[in-house]
Write an enzyme that holds these catalytic residues in place. Structure first.
Site, PDB file in Angstrom:
ATOM      1  N   CYS A   1       0.817  -1.213   0.000  1.00 34.15           N
ATOM      2  CA  CYS A   1       0.000   0.000   0.000  1.00 34.15           C
ATOM      3  C   CYS A   1       0.851   1.263   0.000  1.00 34.15           C
ATOM      4  O   CYS A   1       0.480   2.272  -0.616  1.00 34.15           O
ATOM      5  CB  CYS A   1      -0.968   0.006   1.180  1.00 34.15           C
ATOM      6  SG  CYS A   1      -0.201  -0.214   2.800  1.00 34.15           S
TER       7      CYS A   1
ATOM      8  N   HIS B   1      -1.460   0.618   7.357  1.00 36.63           N
ATOM      9  CA  HIS B   1      -2.138   0.793   6.079  1.00 36.63           C
ATOM     10  C   HIS B   1      -1.851   2.214   5.613  1.00 36.63           C
ATOM     11  O   HIS B   1      -1.534   3.093   6.429  1.00 36.63           O
ATOM     12  CB  HIS B   1      -3.643   0.555   6.222  1.00 36.63           C
ATOM     13  CG  HIS B   1      -4.374   0.488   4.907  1.00 36.63           C
ATOM     14  ND1 HIS B   1      -3.905  -0.261   3.847  1.00 36.63           N
ATOM     15  CD2 HIS B   1      -5.521   1.087   4.477  1.00 36.63           C
ATOM     16  CE1 HIS B   1      -4.739  -0.133   2.830  1.00 36.63           C
ATOM     17  NE2 HIS B   1      -5.717   0.682   3.179  1.00 36.63           N
TER      18      HIS B   1
ATOM     19  N   ASP C   1      -8.425   4.914  -1.130  1.00 38.56           N
ATOM     20  CA  ASP C   1      -7.931   3.664  -0.555  1.00 38.56           C
ATOM     21  C   ASP C   1      -8.120   2.573  -1.596  1.00 38.56           C
ATOM     22  O   ASP C   1      -9.253   2.192  -1.927  1.00 38.56           O
ATOM     23  CB  ASP C   1      -8.705   3.330   0.727  1.00 38.56           C
ATOM     24  CG  ASP C   1      -8.255   2.032   1.391  1.00 38.56           C
ATOM     25  OD1 ASP C   1      -7.337   1.367   0.850  1.00 38.56           O
ATOM     26  OD2 ASP C   1      -8.813   1.682   2.438  1.00 38.56           O
TER      27      ASP C   1
END
Length: 208
Positions: free
Chosen positions: A31, A84, A100
Site C-alpha cells: 500500500c 495501512h 484507498d
C-alpha cells in the site's frame, strides 16, 4: 439542503484526482508504494495542486490497527493491519476525499463517509488497537520515501507477496526508511501524527 444531501452533491461534482481504481498502479500488500505511485500520478497530471494531497500512514505502537470495509474482509468485521496507507485530498471545494485502493467503499470516498465506515469510533475499540495517523504532504512523500521491500521477505529471503514490477523506490540518501513512516512517534520521520479524533477534527467537514 441538509448536510448529507450537500455532501452527496459535492461528491457527485468532484472530479477524481486519479484514474479509475482498476487503472491505478497496484500491488497487493504494498500500500505504501501504491499511494506513492498515486502521488506521482497527481504530480504529473496537474489536475489538482500537489499540496492539496497527503499520504496517510495508519498504525499504532503495537502495529495492530482494525480497519473495516477492506477487500480482504468485505463483511461486517475489520481487517487487522500492521499498517495501512491511503491518500487524502483536501480539495479547495471544501470537502476532503480518501483514496484507498484496498477498500470496498467508493474510490475516492468522501472523508466523513470513509471515517465513519472504515474507522468507526475509538470509543468501541480497546486502547491498544486505537489508530494513529501520520499525515505527510505528497511532495514530501515523493521526495523522501524509500523502500527496498525487505520487509516483504521471509527469513529464507522468499517473497511473502509478489513485489511490484517496477524498481524499488529510493532517494539519494536512503534505500529504506519505511519504518520511519510507519512509526507513530512524532519525533521520528516526516509529517504530523494525529489521534483519530484529531485527524477528524483537522480534515473532516465542519458538520461531521
Amino acid at each position: 439542503m441538509d448536510g448529507d444531501a450537500t455532501a452527496a452533491a459535492t461528491a457527485a461534482c468532484y472530479q477524481p484526482a486519479s484514474p479509475p481504481r482498476d487503472a491505478c498502479v497496484y500491488s497487493s500488500c504494498y500500500c505504501e508504494e501504491n499511494i506513492w505511485k498515486l502521488c506521482e500520478y497527481i504530480k504529473n497530471h496537474n489536475q489538482y495542486p500537489l499540496e492539496e494531497c497527503y499520504a496517510v500512514f495508519i498504525s499504532n505502537e503495537r502495529k495492530m490497527v482494525p480497519i473495516w470495509k477492506q477487500q480482504t474482509r468485505p463483511g461486517s468485521g475489520p481487517v487487522i493491519w500492521d499498517y495501512h496507507v491511503v491518500l487524502l485530498h483536501v480539495s479547495s471545494g471544501g470537502q476532503s476525499f480518501i483514496y484507498d485502493l484496498d477498500t470496498v467503499l467508493p474510490f475516492p470516498c468522501l472523508f466523513d463517509t470513509y471515517v465513519e465506515d472504515a474507522f468507526k469510533s475509538d470509543d468501541d475499540i480497546h486502547p491498544q488497537f486505537r489508530r494513529k495517523f501520520r499525515v505527510i504532504r505528497a511532495d514530501s512523500y515523493l521526495k523522501n520515501f524509500a523502500s527496498d521491500r525487505s520487509h516483504m521477505k521471509d527469513s529464507s529471503g522468499n517473497w511473502r507477496e509478489p513485489p511490484p514490477p517496477y524498481p524499488c523506490i529510493e532517494t539519494g540518501d536512503s534505500k529504506m526508511n519505511l519504518n520511519d513512516f510507519i512509526s507513530m512517534d512524532p519525533e521520528v520521520g516526516w509529517g504530523a501524527v494525529y489521534t483519530l479524533s484529531e485527524f477528524v477534527h483537522r480534515f473532516g467537514s465542519k458538520n461531521y
